[in-house]
Design an enzyme around this catalytic site. Sequence first.
Site, PDB file in Angstrom:
ATOM      1  CE  LYS A  97      -4.497   0.962   0.377  1.00  0.00           C
ATOM      2  NZ  LYS A  97      -5.619   0.226  -0.175  1.00  0.00           N
ATOM      3  N   GLY A 197     -21.018   6.916   4.008  1.00  0.00           N
ATOM      4  CA  GLY A 197     -20.229   7.383   2.874  1.00  0.00           C
ATOM      5  C   GLY A 197     -21.101   7.372   1.626  1.00  0.00           C
ATOM      6  CB  VAL A 201     -17.213   1.634  -2.670  1.00  0.00           C
ATOM      7  CG1 VAL A 201     -17.783   0.297  -2.217  1.00  0.00           C
ATOM      8  CG2 VAL A 201     -15.801   1.457  -3.218  1.00  0.00           C
TER       9      VAL A 201
END
Length: 376
Positions: A97, A197, A201
């Site tokens: 990452k 959120g 996604v």
Amino acid sequence: MDKSTLLADISNKENSSSSLLDTLSSQGHEQVVFCSRPEAGLRAIIAIHDTTLGPSLGGVRMWNYSSEDEALRDVLRLSRGMTYKAAISGLNLGGGKAVIIGDSRTDKTESLFRAFGRFVDGLGGRYLTAEDVGMSEREMEWIFSETRFVTGIPKAMGGSGDPSPVTAYGVYMGMKASAKHAYGSDSLEGKRIGIQGAGSVASYLARWLTKENATLYITDIFEEKAKALAAETGASVTKPDEIYTLDLDIFSPCALGGVVNDDTLNYLNCDIIAGGANNILDDEILHGRMLKDRNILYAPDYVINAGGIINISSELEGYNEERAMSKTARIYDTVLNIFRTAEENQLTTVEASNRLAEERIASVGKLQTLYSSASR
Ligand code: NAD
């Protein structure tokens, strides 16, 4: 290792040159690269956790971290998660990452991302980067102009493009498997689902759920984003803090990590937690047990949000959207297998999933040792 221990290790590193390395080896990280190009405004960290199964792959996140310590803690945790995600998803990839410290709304420049791309290139393929929070296709193109070790490049350039739709499909499949385990049916019709959120996604997920006539509640720290998604999907908008207190069947965190913690656990009122965010549990052991004790079924985040990595990894073998979607659909069976393993062994679902992932890494690692000693 808890936060204070890690931060103490980091702050002591000038006095004790081995403490940061000790921290890395205790968590299993192979390599951490600190990237600095002040003239381009770049401050970034790349972490490679484990390459037993293949080159490390994981997105680059741009976030306005309050400190370098916070950025380091995040990249260590996220890269380790990628190792488990690749392993449980049956991919021949390791975990890595990167984080870029900066405000994704004001600090993006071509020179910053090209400088980052050069650091990725210098790792010679041990780390393959991709898109994560705060990034878009434009910045991925800038990185791609400096290195070929990029996945998730735009479709127009022969890549797989934005992974969010496939990630959301995997979350949806994981959510359905969770419903199957908890309720005996995987139908989500009429289920009260809270989505935290209203980003990429969450938006694609909300569209799948709307098709099933689920009852949706959506929140975002930017209310206008939540309102726009709610207008499209017929959801209700809630305030960011209220999402934890709603009476829900399923809570789906699709923003940032650490949202199931000592504080929010006092309020959560749901049967299932299944979301797309990485590291939803603030402490995967402690909060995994607390959820189990409270009879809340937790679909491990790194399992059900693996659609993104499955999608971008298929670029490595020549991208085919249909194949990526059908591989992602297997998340449904993987999740049911994890729930079974957890029940049979009295484990939390995260413990069961980690065990299955570790077993795969260990068996492939053993094979590699066998092959290398046979070829000597
Ligand atoms: P995004 O940036 O498009 O969306 C995140 C949204 O969350 C933003 O709208 C932001 O305003 C909102 N948000 C932030 N903090 C919040 C809070 N406290 N309460 C409510 N809303 C909040 O990101 P994304 O690509 O949709 O990713 C969402 C999560 O899924 C991240 O944790 C990411 O690591 C994870 N993930 C994404 C992918 C992918 O393919 N994009 C793959 C795997 C995992």
